[in-house]
Scaffold this active site. Structure first.
Site, PDB file in Angstrom:
ATOM      1  N   TYR A  66       0.832  -1.214   0.000  1.00  0.00           N
ATOM      2  CA  TYR A  66       0.000   0.000   0.000  1.00  0.00           C
ATOM      3  C   TYR A  66       0.864   1.261   0.000  1.00  0.00           C
ATOM      4  O   TYR A  66       0.502   2.259  -0.616  1.00  0.00           O
ATOM      5  CB  TYR A  66      -1.000  -0.001   1.168  1.00  0.00           C
ATOM      6  CG  TYR A  66      -2.211  -0.840   0.817  1.00  0.00           C
ATOM      7  CD1 TYR A  66      -3.267  -0.295   0.098  1.00  0.00           C
ATOM      8  CD2 TYR A  66      -2.277  -2.188   1.155  1.00  0.00           C
ATOM      9  CE1 TYR A  66      -4.360  -1.063  -0.274  1.00  0.00           C
ATOM     10  CE2 TYR A  66      -3.369  -2.970   0.792  1.00  0.00           C
ATOM     11  CZ  TYR A  66      -4.398  -2.398   0.076  1.00  0.00           C
ATOM     12  OH  TYR A  66      -5.477  -3.165  -0.306  1.00  0.00           O
ATOM     13  N   ARG A  69       1.802   1.776  -3.524  1.00  0.00           N
ATOM     14  CA  ARG A  69       0.676   2.283  -4.320  1.00  0.00           C
ATOM     15  C   ARG A  69       0.391   3.755  -3.992  1.00  0.00           C
ATOM     16  O   ARG A  69       0.092   4.557  -4.874  1.00  0.00           O
ATOM     17  CB  ARG A  69      -0.582   1.439  -4.064  1.00  0.00           C
ATOM     18  CG  ARG A  69      -0.530   0.113  -4.805  1.00  0.00           C
ATOM     19  CD  ARG A  69      -1.793  -0.676  -4.612  1.00  0.00           C
ATOM     20  NE  ARG A  69      -2.975  -0.008  -5.126  1.00  0.00           N
ATOM     21  CZ  ARG A  69      -4.217  -0.278  -4.734  1.00  0.00           C
ATOM     22  NH1 ARG A  69      -4.440  -1.175  -3.808  1.00  0.00           N
ATOM     23  NH2 ARG A  69      -5.237   0.349  -5.273  1.00  0.00           N
ATOM     24  N   HIS A 117     -15.052   2.706  -0.782  1.00  0.00           N
ATOM     25  CA  HIS A 117     -14.014   1.727  -0.441  1.00  0.00           C
ATOM     26  C   HIS A 117     -12.860   2.342   0.358  1.00  0.00           C
ATOM     27  O   HIS A 117     -11.773   1.776   0.399  1.00  0.00           O
ATOM     28  CB  HIS A 117     -13.500   1.038  -1.717  1.00  0.00           C
ATOM     29  CG  HIS A 117     -14.533   0.161  -2.366  1.00  0.00           C
ATOM     30  ND1 HIS A 117     -14.418  -0.330  -3.652  1.00  0.00           N
ATOM     31  CD2 HIS A 117     -15.710  -0.328  -1.900  1.00  0.00           C
ATOM     32  CE1 HIS A 117     -15.486  -1.064  -3.939  1.00  0.00           C
ATOM     33  NE2 HIS A 117     -16.280  -1.070  -2.904  1.00  0.00           N
ATOM     34  N   GLY A 185     -16.441   3.924 -15.810  1.00  0.00           N
ATOM     35  CA  GLY A 185     -15.154   3.278 -15.538  1.00  0.00           C
ATOM     36  C   GLY A 185     -15.192   2.192 -14.485  1.00  0.00           C
ATOM     37  O   GLY A 185     -14.209   1.969 -13.798  1.00  0.00           O
ATOM     38  N   ALA A 229     -13.587   7.487 -20.323  1.00  0.00           N
ATOM     39  CA  ALA A 229     -14.284   8.509 -19.534  1.00  0.00           C
ATOM     40  C   ALA A 229     -13.668   9.892 -19.753  1.00  0.00           C
ATOM     41  O   ALA A 229     -14.380  10.903 -19.735  1.00  0.00           O
ATOM     42  CB  ALA A 229     -14.216   8.127 -18.059  1.00  0.00           C
TER      43      ALA A 229
HETATM   44  P1  OAD Z   1     -12.183  -2.915 -12.476  1.00  0.00           P
HETATM   45  O1  OAD Z   1     -10.732  -3.090 -12.708  1.00  0.00           O
HETATM   46  O2  OAD Z   1     -12.975  -4.100 -12.087  1.00  0.00           O
HETATM   47  O3  OAD Z   1     -12.864  -2.318 -13.793  1.00  0.00           O
HETATM   48  C1  OAD Z   1     -12.349  -1.183 -14.434  1.00  0.00           C
HETATM   49  C2  OAD Z   1     -13.248  -0.870 -15.608  1.00  0.00           C
HETATM   50  O4  OAD Z   1     -12.799   0.329 -16.201  1.00  0.00           O
HETATM   51  C3  OAD Z   1     -13.243  -1.932 -16.717  1.00  0.00           C
HETATM   52  O5  OAD Z   1     -14.579  -2.299 -17.017  1.00  0.00           O
HETATM   53  C4  OAD Z   1     -12.580  -1.227 -17.909  1.00  0.00           C
HETATM   54  O6  OAD Z   1     -13.144  -1.595 -19.152  1.00  0.00           O
HETATM   55  C5  OAD Z   1     -12.905   0.220 -17.602  1.00  0.00           C
HETATM   56  N1  OAD Z   1     -11.985   1.207 -18.173  1.00  0.00           N
HETATM   57  C6  OAD Z   1     -10.655   1.081 -18.469  1.00  0.00           C
HETATM   58  N2  OAD Z   1     -10.168   2.241 -18.955  1.00  0.00           N
HETATM   59  C7  OAD Z   1     -11.196   3.125 -18.965  1.00  0.00           C
HETATM   60  C8  OAD Z   1     -11.328   4.497 -19.337  1.00  0.00           C
HETATM   61  N3  OAD Z   1     -10.290   5.204 -19.786  1.00  0.00           N
HETATM   62  N4  OAD Z   1     -12.543   5.077 -19.212  1.00  0.00           N
HETATM   63  C9  OAD Z   1     -13.609   4.380 -18.736  1.00  0.00           C
HETATM   64  N5  OAD Z   1     -13.542   3.094 -18.363  1.00  0.00           N
HETATM   65  C10 OAD Z   1     -12.352   2.473 -18.473  1.00  0.00           C
HETATM   66  O7  OAD Z   1     -12.351  -1.721 -11.420  1.00  0.00           O
HETATM   67  P2  OAD Z   1     -13.614  -1.343 -10.533  1.00  0.00           P
HETATM   68  O8  OAD Z   1     -14.882  -1.607 -11.241  1.00  0.00           O
HETATM   69  O9  OAD Z   1     -13.370   0.004  -9.980  1.00  0.00           O
HETATM   70  O10 OAD Z   1     -12.323  -2.907  -4.529  1.00  0.00           O
HETATM   71  O11 OAD Z   1     -13.453  -2.398  -9.360  1.00  0.00           O
HETATM   72  C11 OAD Z   1     -14.330  -2.383  -8.283  1.00  0.00           C
HETATM   73  C12 OAD Z   1     -13.594  -2.763  -7.019  1.00  0.00           C
HETATM   74  O12 OAD Z   1     -12.913  -4.011  -7.208  1.00  0.00           O
HETATM   75  C13 OAD Z   1     -12.472  -1.820  -6.631  1.00  0.00           C
HETATM   76  O13 OAD Z   1     -12.934  -0.695  -5.925  1.00  0.00           O
HETATM   77  C14 OAD Z   1     -11.613  -2.691  -5.775  1.00  0.00           C
HETATM   78  C15 OAD Z   1     -11.579  -3.932  -6.609  1.00  0.00           C
HETATM   79  O14 OAD Z   1     -11.317  -5.118  -5.959  1.00  0.00           O
HETATM   80  C16 OAD Z   1     -11.675  -3.004  -3.382  1.00  0.00           C
HETATM   81  O15 OAD Z   1     -10.456  -2.936  -3.306  1.00  0.00           O
HETATM   82  C17 OAD Z   1     -12.586  -3.182  -2.206  1.00  0.00           C
END
Ligand code: OAD
Length: 242
Positions: A66, A69, A117, A185, A229
């Site tokens: 962390y 990151r 989160h 996103g 986005a």
């Molecule tokens: P993900 O990594 O699951 O999904 C990211 C999404 O962003 C994907 O569907 C991509 O297609 C999309 N993407 C990539 N580049 C993009 C762009 N330039 N514009 C728009 N979209 C784009 O991430 P999250 O959905 O945020 O939780 O994941 C949800 C949670 O899972 C996170 O908060 C984290 C993770 O485990 C915890 O750590 C509790």
């Protein structure tokens, strides 16, 4: 470039709610979680690095991951998606909810962000969950809570943990009362955050998804804009400014 009907609905929207995920910070250089090549969970094991059990097994490794990151994030800048959302909130009623822990919405100027989160820049006591602001320079890794001597940990939600109750309540309320919901996103795979657009839909909101890739939410979206986005949110701002 935006569909005509979407432009009309944007103009007519009395209140908007936007849920963001890792894709919104991707254009700032912060890796997403699930993208096949570059996602964090393609390279690292979430059970080892993002669960209470993983932390207790190897607290030093988790703390250092962390810390790495946090440092990477501080070297990144908000992009046009973050900046546009901050500006939209200045001209229209917009509730911003994020699953991101990077704090980039705030750095872009958003003043009220519902963080589902947690936030990687904050630290709390592992045993008592109380926020801790500082610890001595000479502390071991991870440092210990000055009150109870338990480990300190990042203030983020790990697998198997509940979301902060108040934040989720506010997010639910905003999703149920808006007339336009933007999902930007996020892969829409992680619950309970992924339930928020479903709440909006069941309360008859217009659903707009912004994601270059289809997700399980796409079939339900009234509008699905399959672009980054950072391209679409500035267009939405421009439309609302007209
Ligand atoms: P993900 O990594 O699951 O999904 C990211 C999404 O962003 C994907 O569907 C991509 O297609 C999309 N993407 C990539 N580049 C993009 C762009 N330039 N514009 C728009 N979209 C784009 O991430 P999250 O959905 O945020 O939780 O994941 C949800 C949670 O899972 C996170 O908060 C984290 C993770 O485990 C915890 O750590 C509790």
């Amino acid at each position: 470039m935006l569909p005509k009907e979407l432009i009309t609905r944007l103009h007519n929207a009395k209140s908007m709610t936007c849920l963001t995920g890792a894709g919104v910070s991707a254009e700032s250089g912060i890796p997403t979680f699930r993208d096949a090549q570059t996602g964090l969970w393609a390279k690292y094991n979430p059970e080892e690095l993002a669960s209470p059990q993983g932390f207790l097994k190897n607290p030093k490794l988790v703390w250092e991951w962390y810390a790495w990151r946090r440092k990477t994030i501080l070297n990144c800048q908000p992009n046009s998606a973050h900046l546009s959302l901050a500006k939209i909130a200045q001209i229209r009623p917009l509730t911003l909810i994020t699953q991101n822990i990077d704090g980039l919405h705030q750095r872009a100027g958003s003043t009220q962000v519902i963080e589902l989160h947690g936030n990687i820049h904050q630290v709390k006591c592992f045993d008592e969950n109380t926020p801790v602001n500082s610890w001595p320079e000479s502390s071991p890794t991870p440092p210990r809570c000055p009150q109870c001597n338990s480990f300190l940990r990042p203030n983020v939600v790990w697998f198997g943990e509940s979301l902060p109750e108040k934040q989720f309540e506010l997010a639910t309320q905003a999703s149920q009362t808006c007339d336009l919901f933007i999902s930007a996103g996020t892969s829409s795979l992680v619950y309970p955050a992924a339930a928020l657009p479903e709440f909006a839909l069941s309360h008859r909101a217009t659903l707009l998804e912004i994601n270059p890739q289809p997700t399980p939410l796409t079939p339900y979206a009234h509008f699905s804009l399959q672009y980054p986005a950072g391209q679409i949110l500035p267009l939405i701002l421009q439309t609302l400014n007209q």
